[in-house]
Design a protein around this motif. Structure first.
Motif, short mmCIF file in Angstrom:
data_model
loop_
_atom_site.label_atom_id
_atom_site.label_comp_id
_atom_site.label_asym_id
_atom_site.label_seq_id
_atom_site.Cartn_x
_atom_site.Cartn_y
_atom_site.Cartn_z
N UNK A 185 -15.12 13.64 2.88
CA UNK A 185 -16.31 13.86 2.07
C UNK A 185 -17.05 15.13 2.50
N UNK A 186 -17.17 15.33 3.79
CA UNK A 186 -17.84 16.54 4.29
C UNK A 186 -17.07 17.80 3.89
N UNK A 201 0.81 -1.19 0.00
CA UNK A 201 0.00 0.00 0.00
C UNK A 201 0.86 1.25 0.00
N UNK A 202 2.09 1.11 -0.44
CA UNK A 202 2.97 2.26 -0.53
C UNK A 202 2.44 3.29 -1.52
N UNK A 203 1.82 2.81 -2.59
CA UNK A 203 1.24 3.72 -3.58
C UNK A 203 0.11 4.54 -2.98
N UNK A 204 -0.70 3.93 -2.15
CA UNK A 204 -1.79 4.66 -1.48
C UNK A 204 -1.24 5.70 -0.52
N UNK A 205 -0.18 5.37 0.20
CA UNK A 205 0.45 6.34 1.10
C UNK A 205 1.01 7.52 0.33
N UNK A 206 1.66 7.24 -0.79
CA UNK A 206 2.23 8.30 -1.62
C UNK A 206 1.14 9.18 -2.21
N UNK A 207 0.08 8.57 -2.68
CA UNK A 207 -1.05 9.34 -3.22
C UNK A 207 -1.70 10.18 -2.14
N UNK A 215 -11.28 11.22 -0.28
CA UNK A 215 -12.40 10.40 0.18
C UNK A 215 -12.40 9.05 -0.52
N UNK A 216 -12.26 9.07 -1.82
CA UNK A 216 -12.28 7.82 -2.59
C UNK A 216 -11.08 6.94 -2.25
N UNK A 217 -9.92 7.55 -2.04
CA UNK A 217 -8.74 6.79 -1.66
C UNK A 217 -8.92 6.17 -0.27
N UNK A 218 -9.45 6.92 0.66
CA UNK A 218 -9.70 6.39 2.00
C UNK A 218 -10.73 5.29 1.99
N UNK A 219 -11.78 5.46 1.20
CA UNK A 219 -12.81 4.43 1.09
C UNK A 219 -12.23 3.16 0.48
N UNK A 220 -11.40 3.31 -0.54
CA UNK A 220 -10.75 2.15 -1.14
C UNK A 220 -9.86 1.45 -0.13
N UNK A 221 -9.08 2.21 0.63
CA UNK A 221 -8.16 1.63 1.60
C UNK A 221 -8.91 0.88 2.68
N UNK A 222 -9.98 1.48 3.19
CA UNK A 222 -10.76 0.84 4.24
C UNK A 222 -11.42 -0.44 3.71
N UNK A 223 -11.99 -0.39 2.52
CA UNK A 223 -12.63 -1.58 1.94
C UNK A 223 -11.61 -2.69 1.70
N UNK A 236 -4.07 5.39 10.12
CA UNK A 236 -5.23 6.05 10.69
C UNK A 236 -5.71 7.22 9.85
N UNK A 237 -4.86 7.77 9.00
CA UNK A 237 -5.27 8.91 8.18
C UNK A 237 -6.24 8.50 7.08
N UNK A 238 -6.35 7.21 6.81
CA UNK A 238 -7.26 6.76 5.77
C UNK A 238 -8.68 6.56 6.27
N UNK A 239 -8.83 6.40 7.57
CA UNK A 239 -10.17 6.12 8.09
C UNK A 239 -11.00 7.39 8.25
N UNK A 240 -10.44 8.52 7.91
CA UNK A 240 -11.16 9.79 8.03
C UNK A 240 -11.91 10.15 6.74
#
Length: 165
Positions: A76-77, A1-7, A135-143, A67-71
């Motif tokens: 979204x808000x 998930x290094x790519x997700x962290x970088x993004x 939002x979309x990146x966090x949702x993808x990471x959580x899913x 933890x930064x992905x679960x926000x």
């Protein structure tokens, strides 16, 4: 998930930069019209508050922790708040500087207020898009992590009516 962290880091830096630009341009306008009715300037005060909240949250969530992905609901808000700010500023401009997305005739080193307002509107829109992408990146990471950490299915179960007495 290094790519997700970088993004995530890139998106947070863009969110920080765009919010700082909007805060600067809107703050400059609010400083120029100080002393006028705050009710007349409410859309600009709203934009300034959204920019301040965005600056604070993007600095806090800039560090690449899981933890930064679960926000993502808060992302979204904030994205919705930016879209509302974009709409308020477009409504205020009301075509006085031409079409909002018409960038012809805009010069960087001029005293053209239309250039400043179109830049402010553009950075509001870009900030909204970056928060939506977060939002979309966090949702993808959580899913992705929810399905990866599920316990494997049990192959056999003891029936409830058979006891081991």
């Amino acid at each position: 998930m290094l790519l997700a962290d970088l993004a995530s880091i890139i998106l947070r830096l863009a969110e920080l930069a765009f919010a700082a630009i909007v805060a600067g341009l809107t703050g400059n306008y609010l400083h120029a019209v100080r002393g006028s009715s705050t009710w007349d300037q409410s859309r600009f005060i709203y934009t300034e508050v959204v920019a301040g909240i965005s600056i604070l949250l993007s600095i806090i969530w800039l560090f690449p922790f899981s933890g930064s992905f679960i926000h993502w609901p808060i992302d979204l808000i904030i994205s919705i708040l930016w879209f509302v700010s974009f709409g308020l500023l477009v409504n205020w401009l009301d075509g006085s500087c031409g079409n909002v997305f018409d960038w012809s005739g805009i010069h960087i080193n001029s005293n053209n207020t239309c250039s400043e307002w179109k830049a402010n509107i553009a950075f509001c829109f870009l900030s909204a898009i970056c928060w939506l992408a977060s939002t979309l990146l966090g949702l993808y990471w959580v899913r992705h992590h929810r399905t990866a950490t599920r316990a494997p299915a049990v192959s056999h179960r003891r029936r409830w009516y058979r006891s081991r007495v």
